[in-house]
Design an enzyme around this catalytic site. Structure first.
Site, mmCIF file in Angstrom:
data_model
loop_
_atom_site.group_PDB
_atom_site.id
_atom_site.type_symbol
_atom_site.label_atom_id
_atom_site.label_comp_id
_atom_site.label_asym_id
_atom_site.label_seq_id
_atom_site.Cartn_x
_atom_site.Cartn_y
_atom_site.Cartn_z
ATOM 1 N NE ARG A 1 -2.726 -1.597 3.404
ATOM 2 C CZ ARG A 1 -3.152 -2.803 3.771
ATOM 3 N NH1 ARG A 1 -3.936 -3.503 2.961
ATOM 4 N NH2 ARG A 1 -2.826 -3.319 4.924
ATOM 5 C CG PHE B 1 -11.479 -6.914 -6.131
ATOM 6 C CD1 PHE B 1 -12.566 -7.766 -6.236
ATOM 7 C CD2 PHE B 1 -10.688 -6.713 -7.256
ATOM 8 C CE1 PHE B 1 -12.849 -8.417 -7.443
ATOM 9 C CE2 PHE B 1 -10.957 -7.364 -8.459
ATOM 10 C CZ PHE B 1 -12.045 -8.219 -8.558
ATOM 11 C CG ASP C 1 -15.643 -4.713 -1.804
ATOM 12 O OD1 ASP C 1 -14.423 -5.000 -1.751
ATOM 13 O OD2 ASP C 1 -16.535 -5.491 -1.433
ATOM 14 C CG ASP D 1 -5.981 -6.334 -2.646
ATOM 15 O OD1 ASP D 1 -5.463 -7.465 -2.737
ATOM 16 O OD2 ASP D 1 -6.237 -5.790 -1.546
ATOM 17 C CB CYS E 1 -3.926 -13.079 -1.669
ATOM 18 S SG CYS E 1 -5.709 -13.300 -1.856
#
Length: 409
Positions: A225, A241, A263, A313, A353
């Site tokens: 970030r 996201f 989102d 993300d 991730c």
């Protein structure tokens, strides 16, 4: 071995022997060739390959991962002093790699990477948020908790409460119940609220350890970030996201001209809005509750040029090898659409991730998307999870976050 062995024995296959010798702590039930004694679920067993001692670990016949090694030293005694050493080693490592204010908000214990399998401990100021996914660690948690409080107190850090986020389906595979709540023990204070304030990269957030994602907040992207904030000045940013707005907030704090956060969860958007107000950034940000795939499609159809910096993300698109190819298609789709939306010279931050989406495969996906979008990727940074989520090279499962920043040319 210098001491008399007191634990039941588990004999393993040549395949498991190679894995253990390479440093991996997991032994699957299908790799066990024999058992001597009467191992208890949650108790300790010695692991042997032939007559060779390979290590000692937690046993659980109900789990696919039947043994989780905690030591390869035949002289270890698994008492309170052993766990105190493990905890102190882990916490002092964080004190080194997360200096200053970062130590107040970081992961203190990262499971297998700290040789405490199935244990996650995140620190949010004076609150510890804990998740346990192995029966063995559940059996020693009180000893580990005491060690954590003692070690942090000796460093001058007082903990006001431990919140257990054991509301995770993975516990069922270990024969453990799901629950969440404050850990209560004699003489230990229980905070009135599960909501606490943290500061990361100069941005303040309210973190709800009771209801937030995972243990309350995604700490592993802390420095990623910050990398986004460094190049956001003057940019029109689309943060996809966004969850509670962390990347968008960092971009706005870094001087972005404007940030749009997207989102699919309305509650996440509401929290992101509150975080923007909390940091005095609401005038530079707007928030959209929408499916990111649908939004990117609509923007592409109208050939939008509203943004010159897009952040992707997404949640893990796959949690198993079985769905890896479908996940790869999902990653390609969102990255392809983002690349088409960006002007030449625009910027893209993108990540995965999922442990199963390896760095090699993720790079292939990004290269394929760039080819289909008729663009080239000028790499600015290649990053991973923050060092409080350490990667053990001999335990691939600890290496999961891939993060890239490109200029699209």
């Amino acid at each position: 071995m210098k001491q008399e062995r007191q634990y039941p024995k588990v004999m393993i296959s040549p395949k498991a022997e190679r894995s253990v010798k390479n440093g991996h702590p997991w032994i699957y039930g299908e790799e066990i060739r024999g058992v001597a004694g009467e191992p208890q679920d949650g108790g300790l067993v010695d692991v042997f390959a032939g007559n060779a001692y390979m290590g000692t670990g937690f046993y659980n016949s109900a789990s696919k991962i039947t043994v989780r090694l905690i030591s390869r030293n035949a002289n270890d005694v698994f008492d309170a002093r052993f766990w105190r050493r493990r905890v102190e080693y882990a916490v002092r490592y964080r004190k080194t790699v997360m200096p200053g204010a970062d130590f107040a908000c970081c992961r203190l214990i990262h499971g297998e990477a700290d040789h405490m399998p199935g244990l996650t401990v995140d620190r949010y100021g004076s609150i510890l948020s804990v998740q346990i996914t192995s029966l063995g660690m559940e059996s020693v948690k009180e000893t580990v908790y005491r060690a954590l409080l003692e070690v942090l107190a000796e460093m001058g850090d007082t903990i006001s409460g431990i919140y257990e986020r054991n509301d995770i389906a993975l516990r069922q595979r270990e024969g453990l119940p799901e629950y969440k709540g404050w850990y209560a023990s004699e003489g230990m204070h229980v905070p009135e609220s599960a909501v606490t304030e943290i500061c990361e990269n100069g941005v303040t957030y309210l973190v709800d350890v009771e209801n937030g994602q995972k243990t309350g907040f995604f700490l592993d992207q802390k420095y990623n970030r910050a990398a986004v904030a460094r190049i956001a000045k003057g940019k029109r940013v689309l943060d996809c996201f966004t969850h509670t707005g962390s990347f968008g907030l960092n971009a706005a704090m870094g001087g972005a001209e404007h940030v749009t956060c997207v989102d699919v969860s309305q509650s996440a958007i509401d929290m992101a809005k509150a975080n923007a107000v909390r940091n005095g950034l609401d005038g530079k940000m707007d928030f959209v509750c929408d499916d990111v795939f649908d939004l990117l499609t609509r923007l592409a159809e109208r050939k939008s040029r509203d943004y010159d910096f897009i952040i992707l993300d997404p949640p893990a698109f796959t949690k198993s090898r079985k769905t890896l190819h479908a996940a790869a298609r999902g990653y390609k789709e969102i990255n392809l659409k983002a690349m088409k939306l960006l002007p030449r010279g625009g910027y893209l931050a993108t990540c995965s991730c999922s442990h199963f989406m390896t760095d090699e495969l993720f790079r292939e996906v990004l290269a394929s998307a760039a080819m289909d979008a008729s663009v080239s990727l000028r790499q600015i940074e290649a990053r991973q999870q923050a060092p409080d989520h350490p990667i053990l090279w001999n335990v691939p499962e600890t290496d999961y976050l891939k993060f890239y920043i490109f200029q699209v040319v």
